[in-house]
Design an enzyme around this catalytic site. Structure first.
Site, PDB file in Angstrom:
ATOM      1  N   GLY A 180      16.655  53.732  40.150  1.00 28.83           N
ATOM      2  CA  GLY A 180      16.078  53.382  41.644  1.00 28.83           C
ATOM      3  C   GLY A 180      15.897  51.651  41.027  1.00 28.83           C
ATOM      4  N   SER A 181      14.454  51.214  42.472  1.00 30.03           N
ATOM      5  CA  SER A 181      14.051  49.986  41.789  1.00 30.03           C
ATOM      6  C   SER A 181      12.540  50.400  41.344  1.00 30.03           C
ATOM      7  CB  SER A 181      13.211  49.308  43.122  1.00 30.03           C
ATOM      8  OG  SER A 181      12.269  50.393  43.946  1.00 30.03           O
ATOM      9  N   THR A 182      11.929  51.405  40.843  1.00 31.30           N
ATOM     10  CA  THR A 182      11.329  51.751  39.530  1.00 31.30           C
ATOM     11  C   THR A 182      11.625  51.848  38.109  1.00 31.30           C
ATOM     12  OG1 THR A 182       9.589  53.237  41.796  1.00 31.30           O
ATOM     13  CG2 THR A 182       8.702  53.410  39.845  1.00 31.30           C
TER      14      THR A 182
ATOM     15  N   ASP B 233      12.159  58.776  35.255  1.00 32.56           N
ATOM     16  CA  ASP B 233      13.252  57.964  36.984  1.00 32.56           C
ATOM     17  C   ASP B 233      11.853  57.873  37.828  1.00 32.56           C
ATOM     18  OD1 ASP B 233      15.095  58.197  38.186  1.00 32.56           O
ATOM     19  OD2 ASP B 233      15.900  59.892  37.529  1.00 32.56           O
ATOM     20  N   GLY B 234      12.576  57.807  38.621  1.00 32.75           N
ATOM     21  CA  GLY B 234      11.847  57.236  40.288  1.00 32.75           C
ATOM     22  C   GLY B 234      11.557  59.054  40.954  1.00 32.75           C
ATOM     23  N   ALA B 235      11.131  58.946  41.786  1.00 33.23           N
ATOM     24  CA  ALA B 235      11.456  59.851  42.820  1.00 33.23           C
ATOM     25  C   ALA B 235      11.090  59.280  44.546  1.00 33.23           C
ATOM     26  CB  ALA B 235      10.247  61.330  42.372  1.00 33.23           C
TER      27      ALA B 235
ATOM     28  N   GLY C   2      17.727  59.170  47.354  1.00 28.17           N
ATOM     29  CA  GLY C   2      17.535  57.733  48.203  1.00 28.17           C
ATOM     30  C   GLY C   2      18.220  57.710  47.166  1.00 28.17           C
ATOM     31  N   GLY C   3      18.935  56.419  46.184  1.00 28.97           N
ATOM     32  CA  GLY C   3      19.700  55.709  45.479  1.00 28.97           C
ATOM     33  C   GLY C   3      21.548  57.057  45.860  1.00 28.97           C
TER      34      GLY C   3
ATOM     35  N   GLU D 257      21.081  62.548  37.623  1.00 28.42           N
ATOM     36  CA  GLU D 257      19.867  62.856  36.824  1.00 28.42           C
ATOM     37  C   GLU D 257      19.204  64.105  36.905  1.00 28.42           C
ATOM     38  OE1 GLU D 257      17.941  58.749  39.716  1.00 28.42           O
ATOM     39  OE2 GLU D 257      18.249  60.745  41.168  1.00 28.42           O
TER      40      GLU D 257
HETATM   41  C1  5RP Z   1      17.968  57.868  43.185  1.00 31.68           C
HETATM   42  C2  5RP Z   1      16.689  58.489  43.242  1.00 31.68           C
HETATM   43  C3  5RP Z   1      15.087  57.301  42.835  1.00 31.68           C
HETATM   44  O1  5RP Z   1      14.622  57.641  41.689  1.00 31.68           O
HETATM   45  C4  5RP Z   1      14.248  57.085  44.569  1.00 31.68           C
HETATM   46  O2  5RP Z   1      15.561  56.916  45.138  1.00 31.68           O
HETATM   47  C5  5RP Z   1      13.281  56.486  44.140  1.00 31.68           C
HETATM   48  O3  5RP Z   1      13.772  54.879  44.173  1.00 31.68           O
HETATM   49  P1  5RP Z   1      12.669  53.760  43.880  1.00 31.68           P
HETATM   50  O4  5RP Z   1      12.513  53.742  42.932  1.00 31.68           O
HETATM   51  O5  5RP Z   1      13.313  52.722  44.324  1.00 31.68           O
HETATM   52  O6  5RP Z   1      12.104  54.391  45.356  1.00 31.68           O
HETATM   53  O7  5RP Z   1      16.726  59.240  42.965  1.00 31.68           O
HETATM   54  O8  5RP Z   1      19.125  58.403  43.229  1.00 31.68           O
END
Ligand code: 5RP
Length: 227
Positions: free
Chosen positions: A34-36, A85-87, A100-101, A107
């Site tokens: 993800g972007s973060t 990791d992001g969320a 979301g990704g 993950e």
């Molecule tokens: C991917 C994820 C991402 O960590 C989550 O969607 C957050 O994404 P972003 O940092 O782009 O907002 O769970 O499967």
């Protein structure tokens, strides 16, 4: 003057880069998607840290390869030292919605095997109650109709993610729920035949959540360290 979008982007970057300071020399490190998470990955490369990374998706693998981060295969290490990791949503009890990704299956496996799980988010991801973001449910393509019916029986509102196939060759059904009990929902969803994994993280919660607010961060530590 920053627009709201720029402020959120800065918040993601600040949180992710702060997480990199937790990395120790020689660690086996889970790399989120993800972007973060990508801000953390870029920082790791920039600092040329001595780590071996286990990517949580093909997207992350591609970026890490491009940045010349040493990579290990998914199952090469039984135990991972730390995972960043992001969320998509984080509640006050550290329950998460992820995926979301579309990478939540890998993950979750990597978070489960990690001694420390750090989640990096911008402040907009903090919620009082999970459920504004639909729960991503990874499903075997041949079980689509059956699973959709079961999701409706659980009072969910399923919606197929269009033009999307996961790294494992499956579909995602994003499903809205009024979530009273994340743990119960996580278990119920995974007990539906045809469901591979869902994006509720209530069993393997992070030990640390780093929340970005512009150039500042708040570091939240889970009190009960047992998983
Ligand atoms: C991917 C994820 C991402 O960590 C989550 O969607 C957050 O994404 P972003 O940092 O782009 O907002 O769970 O499967």
């Amino acid at each position: 003057m920053k627009t709201n979008k720029q402020y959120i982007e800065l918040s993601k970057k600040t949180a992710a880069e702060r997480a990199v300071e937790f990395i120790e020399d020689g660690m086996i490190l889970g790399l989120g998607t993800g972007s973060t998470a990508e801000y953390a990955i870029k920082k790791i490369a920039e600092k040329k840290l001595n780590i071996v990374a286990v990517p949580t998706s093909r997207r992350t693998e591609k970026l890490a390869k491009k940045l010349r981060i040493p990579l290990a295969k998914m199952d090469e290490y039984r135990e991972i030292d730390m995972d960043i990791d992001g969320a998509d949503e984080v509640d006050p009890e550290f329950n998460l919605i992820k995926g979301g990704g579309g990478a939540h299956t890998r993950e979750k496996r990597i978070a489960e095997r990690s001694k420390k799980f750090i989640v990096v988010v911008d402040h907009t991801k903090l919620v009082k109650k999970l459920g504004n973001f639909p729960v991503p449910v990874e499903v075997e393509p041949s079980r689509k109709e059956f699973v959709e019916e079961k999701l409706r029986e659980l009072d969910g509102i399923p919606r197929l993610r269009e033009d999307f196939i996961t790294d494992n060759g499956n579909i995602i059904i994003d499903t809205r729920f009024d979530i009273e009990n994340p743990r119960e929902l996580e278990e119920k969803l995974n007990s539906i035949p045809g469901v591979i994994e869902n994006g509720v993280f209530s069993k393997r919660k992070p030990e640390i959540i780093i929340v970005g607010y512009g150039t500042e961060v708040k570091i939240l530590k889970r009190k009960n360290e047992s998983r």
